[in-house]
Design an enzyme around this catalytic site. Structure first.
Site, PDB file in Angstrom:
ATOM      1  N   VAL A  11       0.826  -1.210   0.000  1.00  0.00           N
ATOM      2  CA  VAL A  11       0.000   0.000   0.000  1.00  0.00           C
ATOM      3  C   VAL A  11       0.863   1.265   0.000  1.00  0.00           C
ATOM      4  O   VAL A  11       0.655   2.181  -0.797  1.00  0.00           O
ATOM      5  CB  VAL A  11      -0.956  -0.006   1.222  1.00  0.00           C
ATOM      6  CG1 VAL A  11      -1.638   1.339   1.390  1.00  0.00           C
ATOM      7  CG2 VAL A  11      -1.996  -1.104   1.064  1.00  0.00           C
ATOM      8  N   GLU A 155      -7.711   2.181   2.591  1.00  0.00           N
ATOM      9  CA  GLU A 155      -7.249   1.923   1.225  1.00  0.00           C
ATOM     10  C   GLU A 155      -8.070   0.810   0.586  1.00  0.00           C
ATOM     11  O   GLU A 155      -8.312  -0.211   1.213  1.00  0.00           O
ATOM     12  CB  GLU A 155      -5.765   1.521   1.274  1.00  0.00           C
ATOM     13  CG  GLU A 155      -5.169   1.262  -0.067  1.00  0.00           C
ATOM     14  CD  GLU A 155      -5.389   2.425  -1.039  1.00  0.00           C
ATOM     15  OE1 GLU A 155      -4.897   3.517  -0.767  1.00  0.00           O
ATOM     16  OE2 GLU A 155      -6.078   2.218  -2.067  1.00  0.00           O
ATOM     17  N   PHE A 156      -8.476   1.018  -0.669  1.00  0.00           N
ATOM     18  CA  PHE A 156      -9.283   0.006  -1.357  1.00  0.00           C
ATOM     19  C   PHE A 156      -8.574  -0.581  -2.583  1.00  0.00           C
ATOM     20  O   PHE A 156      -9.205  -1.282  -3.365  1.00  0.00           O
ATOM     21  CB  PHE A 156     -10.635   0.607  -1.779  1.00  0.00           C
ATOM     22  CG  PHE A 156     -11.491   1.005  -0.602  1.00  0.00           C
ATOM     23  CD1 PHE A 156     -12.204   0.056   0.114  1.00  0.00           C
ATOM     24  CD2 PHE A 156     -11.559   2.327  -0.193  1.00  0.00           C
ATOM     25  CE1 PHE A 156     -12.987   0.416   1.212  1.00  0.00           C
ATOM     26  CE2 PHE A 156     -12.333   2.703   0.915  1.00  0.00           C
ATOM     27  CZ  PHE A 156     -13.046   1.741   1.610  1.00  0.00           C
ATOM     28  N   CYS A 267      -5.406  -9.473   3.303  1.00  0.00           N
ATOM     29  CA  CYS A 267      -6.471  -8.616   3.823  1.00  0.00           C
ATOM     30  C   CYS A 267      -7.723  -9.371   4.253  1.00  0.00           C
ATOM     31  O   CYS A 267      -8.117  -9.285   5.421  1.00  0.00           O
ATOM     32  CB  CYS A 267      -6.846  -7.570   2.781  1.00  0.00           C
ATOM     33  SG  CYS A 267      -5.524  -6.388   2.520  1.00  0.00           S
TER      34      CYS A 267
HETATM   35  N1  LIG Z   1      -2.023  -5.206   0.552  1.00  0.00           N
HETATM   36  C1  LIG Z   1      -3.232  -4.806   0.182  1.00  0.00           C
HETATM   37  O1  LIG Z   1      -3.752  -5.204  -0.870  1.00  0.00           O
HETATM   38  C2  LIG Z   1      -4.010  -3.861   1.041  1.00  0.00           C
HETATM   39  C3  LIG Z   1      -5.152  -3.237   0.514  1.00  0.00           C
HETATM   40  C4  LIG Z   1      -5.866  -2.357   1.316  1.00  0.00           C
HETATM   41  C5  LIG Z   1      -5.476  -2.137   2.613  1.00  0.00           C
HETATM   42  N2  LIG Z   1      -4.372  -2.780   3.108  1.00  0.00           N
HETATM   43  C6  LIG Z   1      -3.973  -2.487   4.483  1.00  0.00           C
HETATM   44  O2  LIG Z   1      -2.852  -1.612   4.436  1.00  0.00           O
HETATM   45  C7  LIG Z   1      -1.926  -1.912   5.494  1.00  0.00           C
HETATM   46  C8  LIG Z   1      -0.562  -2.222   4.904  1.00  0.00           C
HETATM   47  O3  LIG Z   1      -0.660  -3.392   4.127  1.00  0.00           O
HETATM   48  P1  LIG Z   1       0.518  -3.858   3.156  1.00  0.00           P
HETATM   49  O4  LIG Z   1       0.019  -5.056   2.435  1.00  0.00           O
HETATM   50  O5  LIG Z   1       1.016  -2.699   2.398  1.00  0.00           O
HETATM   51  O6  LIG Z   1       1.612  -4.288   4.241  1.00  0.00           O
HETATM   52  P2  LIG Z   1       3.128  -4.736   3.972  1.00  0.00           P
HETATM   53  O7  LIG Z   1       3.416  -5.799   4.949  1.00  0.00           O
HETATM   54  O8  LIG Z   1       3.334  -5.008   2.516  1.00  0.00           O
HETATM   55  O9  LIG Z   1       3.956  -3.418   4.315  1.00  0.00           O
HETATM   56  C9  LIG Z   1       4.026  -2.866   5.587  1.00  0.00           C
HETATM   57  C10 LIG Z   1       5.370  -2.180   5.728  1.00  0.00           C
HETATM   58  O10 LIG Z   1       5.363  -1.454   6.967  1.00  0.00           O
HETATM   59  C11 LIG Z   1       6.660  -1.533   7.507  1.00  0.00           C
HETATM   60  N3  LIG Z   1       6.618  -1.230   8.935  1.00  0.00           N
HETATM   61  C12 LIG Z   1       6.059  -1.940   9.947  1.00  0.00           C
HETATM   62  N4  LIG Z   1       6.222  -1.325  11.119  1.00  0.00           N
HETATM   63  C13 LIG Z   1       6.899  -0.179  10.856  1.00  0.00           C
HETATM   64  C14 LIG Z   1       7.389   0.889  11.663  1.00  0.00           C
HETATM   65  N5  LIG Z   1       7.194   0.891  12.980  1.00  0.00           N
HETATM   66  N6  LIG Z   1       8.060   1.898  11.056  1.00  0.00           N
HETATM   67  C15 LIG Z   1       8.269   1.891   9.723  1.00  0.00           C
HETATM   68  N7  LIG Z   1       7.835   0.905   8.907  1.00  0.00           N
HETATM   69  C16 LIG Z   1       7.164  -0.115   9.465  1.00  0.00           C
HETATM   70  C17 LIG Z   1       7.113  -2.945   7.190  1.00  0.00           C
HETATM   71  O11 LIG Z   1       8.512  -3.084   7.262  1.00  0.00           O
HETATM   72  C18 LIG Z   1       6.547  -3.119   5.782  1.00  0.00           C
HETATM   73  O12 LIG Z   1       7.498  -2.759   4.804  1.00  0.00           O
HETATM   74  C19 LIG Z   1      -2.565  -3.062   6.275  1.00  0.00           C
HETATM   75  O13 LIG Z   1      -3.297  -2.544   7.340  1.00  0.00           O
HETATM   76  C20 LIG Z   1      -3.497  -3.695   5.262  1.00  0.00           C
HETATM   77  O14 LIG Z   1      -4.589  -4.345   5.862  1.00  0.00           O
HETATM   78  C21 LIG Z   1      -3.624  -3.619   2.345  1.00  0.00           C
END
Ligand SMILES: NC(=O)c1ccc[n+]([C@@H]2O[C@H](COP(=O)([O-])OP(=O)(O)OC[C@H]3O[C@@H](n4cnc5c(N)ncnc54)[C@H](O)[C@@H]3O)[C@@H](O)[C@H]2O)c1
Length: 440
Positions: A11, A155-156, A267
């Site tokens: 995201v 985020e969607f 998700c």
């Molecule tokens: N992946 C999707 O398709 C999607 C879609 C909509 C919403 N979301 C939501 O968005 C959020 C993120 O999802 P994602 O898939 O991008 O996660 P991800 O695991 O791909 O990325 C998260 C990142 O955050 C970093 N991180 C964690 N703690 C941290 C900190 N204290 N300081 C700095 N960086 C830190 C991690 O190292 C990682 O790189 C979640 O809540 C998820 O539910 C994800």
């Protein structure tokens, strides 16, 4: 506008890269040093179509920056998005450790007025708690607590089409306390709404809950179709016809009505669990969603049983070669979180089967989980060599029209378990395959 993104995953990277592409100065922050180093060199650590190109352009034009240092990324920013991961605790509730860690650090780093926006999927109340945590730190530092304002902006985007989704969103939901905060976000998102105005302003609680509600609705459609598919198998009906008969009703719509191995990914499973836990906590059980979850769990088991049944029991799987096409939880991503393939591999290995797997992009993510226990093949046909059956777990485009005669020659026996209903049962029968799919 200068924007900070904390959490450079699926995201955060997409949001940051697209905002930079629209002309903003964007600083992407992450605690993972290797990831930031690689990104700063233009190497994208995840597979997302079109993303690397946008990141490279941002770097070249000096609009996109990567750092491990939050204070550096935050200096002078007007908006800070939280896009860290929010995985599940063992009881299914969301683990908010990452979100709150960032909130604490923000409280130590904020020096000028900033809007902190939760884009991570978080339960109702989290955004307000983040504000309180930051304000405690600001007060400790004798700074004005009003330096921080908060908003929710779930985020969607969908992995696999994330860049496109970010540039042309269906809707942008923002939950705010003050209208000036929604105005700032609207200004930021304006370039993505040139084709269609889709900005929805609401209170923070509704915004936070809306993300869970949307995912629960989509998961419900999948579980509904999987339940219908089970009935089809019992009564000799074909789920494809049912899907058309149901989905061509414009009140229902035809999207997200595909039966299969059940939903996976980073998700749906965790957001469904979070909603169930929220219902329990609030003494307002979400029984429909509990059923959706149970059907989903069962769907993988049912598919596995078809394989076991074919071979005449788990004891007969010992030494059987099983080819697997697809490891990612869905096509066009390398994300394997909660992928049905992992569940199947674990079980089949437990019973002594020998797995030969191929995925166009996700193999590097699966390798560390199983090591040498799984043979990773360089192509989908190599994967079939000497295997006793093929199992399809991800509907990658390149699997849709394969050379069936070549497949027959490579497999020990033409046996195919199709968890994604890619082929026509009648055609497969004519080609001489023992073919098992879902709901047909
Ligand atoms: N992946 C999707 O398709 C999607 C879609 C909509 C919403 N979301 C939501 O968005 C959020 C993120 O999802 P994602 O898939 O991008 O996660 P991800 O695991 O791909 O990325 C998260 C990142 O955050 C970093 N991180 C964690 N703690 C941290 C900190 N204290 N300081 C700095 N960086 C830190 C991690 O190292 C990682 O790189 C979640 O809540 C998820 O539910 C994800």
């Amino acid at each position: 506008m200068k924007v900070t993104i904390v959490g450079s995953g699926y995201v955060g990277l997409v949001t940051g890269a697209c905002l930079a592409d629209a002309g903003n100065e964007v600083w992407c922050v992450d605690k993972n040093e290797a990831k930031i180093k690689s990104l700063a060199n233009g190497v994208t650590p995840i597979y997302e179509p079109g993303l690397e190109e946008v990141i490279k352009r941002g770097l070249k034009e000096k609009r996109l920056y990567f750092t491990n240092n939050l204070a550096e990324g935050l200096d002078g920013s007007q908006v800070c998005f939280l896009t860290v991961d929010t995985p599940s605790n063992e009881d299914g509730s969301p683990d908010l450790t990452n979100v709150f860690n960032v909130a604490e650090t923000l409280g130590d780093a904020i020096n000028s007025h900033i809007l902190v926006v939760t884009k991570s999927t978080v339960p109702v109340g989290t955004t307000v708690k983040i504000k309180e945590m930051i304000q405690v730190q600001l007060k400790k530092r004798k700074c004005d607590p009003n330096l921080v304002a908060v908003a929710s902006n779930p985020e969607f985007l969908k992995e696999g089409t994330a860049v496109q989704d970010c540039r042309y969103p269906d809707r942008i939901v923002v939950g705010v306390e003050k209208s000036q905060d929604s105005e700032l976000l609207k200004e930021l998102y304006e370039p993505f709404m040139r084709k269609r105005e889709c900005f929805l302003i609401m209170d923070i609680a509704s915004s936070e809950l809306s993300k869970y509600a949307a995912n629960a609705m989509l998961a419900t459609r999948i579980s509904f179709m999987n339940e219908m598919a089970g009935l089809c198998e019992k009564v000799g009906a074909d789920i494809r016809h049912i899907r058309h008969a149901v989905g061509w009703d414009p009140r229902i719509g035809s999207q997200f009505l595909y039966p299969g191995l059940g939903y996976g990914g980073s998700c749906f499973p965790k957001d469904i669990s979070a909603l169930i836990e929220l219902g329990k906590k609030e003494d307002c059980p979400v029984k429909l969603i509990e059923a959706v979850d149970a059907i989903n769990q069962n769907q993988r088991e049912k598919f596995l049983k078809k394989i076991v049944h074919y071979f005449g029991g788990t004891q007969n799987l010992k030494g059987k070669g099983i080819a697997m096409w697809g490891l990612a939880f869905k096509p066009e991503t390398d994300d394997i979180r909660q992928a049905p393939s992992l569940f199947l591999i674990e079980k089949l290995l437990e019973w002594g089967a020998e797995i030969r797997a191929f995925d166009p992009v996700a193999m590097d993510n699966v390798r560390p989980l199983f090591g040498k226990k799984v043979t990773f093949c360089p192509g989908n046909y190599q994967c079939l060599e000497g295997a006793d059956c093929l199992v399809i777990t991800t509907e990658w485009n390149e699997f849709r029209s394969p050379n069936f005669l070549r497949m027959k020659q490579l497999l020990n026996k033409p046996v195919l378990f199709d968890g994604r209903n890619l082929y026509e049962p009648q055609k497969m029968k004519e080609l001489g395959f023992d073919y098992f799919s879902i709901g047909r």
